[in-house]
Design a protein around this motif. Sequence first.
Motif, short mmCIF file in Angstrom:
data_model
loop_
_atom_site.label_atom_id
_atom_site.label_comp_id
_atom_site.label_asym_id
_atom_site.label_seq_id
_atom_site.Cartn_x
_atom_site.Cartn_y
_atom_site.Cartn_z
N ARG A 200 0.84 -1.21 0.00
CA ARG A 200 0.00 0.00 0.00
C ARG A 200 0.87 1.26 0.00
O ARG A 200 0.57 2.24 -0.68
N GLU A 205 -3.27 -1.33 -4.21
CA GLU A 205 -4.37 -1.82 -3.38
C GLU A 205 -3.99 -3.23 -2.93
O GLU A 205 -3.43 -4.01 -3.72
N VAL A 227 -10.27 -3.06 -9.34
CA VAL A 227 -9.39 -1.96 -8.91
C VAL A 227 -8.98 -1.15 -10.14
O VAL A 227 -8.53 -1.70 -11.14
#
Length: 271
Positions: A200, A205, A227
């Motif tokens: 992160r 993600e 995502v």
Amino acid sequence: MLNDYQELTTTARRLRRHIIRMIGAAGSGHPGGSLSAVEIMTALYFKIMRLDPARPDWPERDRFVLSKGHAAPVLYAALAERGFFPLEKITTLRQLGSPLQGHPDRKALPGVEVSTGSLGHGLAVANGMALAGRLDGRDYHVYVLLGDGELEEGMVWEGAMAAAHYRLDNLTAIVDHNHLQIDGRVEDVMSPEPVADKFRAFGWEAKTIDGHDFSQILAAFEWAREVKGKPAVIIAETIKGKGVSFMENEAGWHGKAPKPEEVEKALAELA
């Protein structure tokens, strides 16, 4: 393509049997980290990835990179079950002239996208594939499987930084987090923790799952495809040697072949 968890579980058991048989026949190989990745590979090759075994060079196929190349037996087992090459070749692992080399060779075996084995390189190569897909206007997805011990390689984090910089949302990394490497516990050798938080911090993600639970694995792959604007990583908590009682959570089975009697014992457990 398989549709329910029972079919996936049955296929995973077959893959484990192939792994044991091929490494036993070869007398060398890496069972521990191959067995830990079985559910991940089963989900990818039998549910998630867009593939055509009759056309391994199909331009629209999804790409898979086995960055932890020593786990070649699980890749070979998946490719054989998926129809990329005849199952009877399974027991030729590491034999002279066999396409089933100790580490994957893209020039030797259909379905192998990248020759791997030197740890740390796979993510950078997967980045290139993802960038190429964007430049070529293709919608294929790139998956790359890393080992948790492999995260000790600095090049992994250079690749992680580049993937985020270029916003590679057509790339999904999976970390086979079995907590063991050849020298012992990963956390004792050179701890990469906290893995999800590190990714992160690099702009990814991240999601942590049980890497042996098909419901969680499939949901995570669906999540990753949704995502946008950044790459996604799935931290799969797994058990090294999964499925064979005397291999589970034993670092000694990282790169040791079972003896004939151990092959029989393992196959009986996987029957």
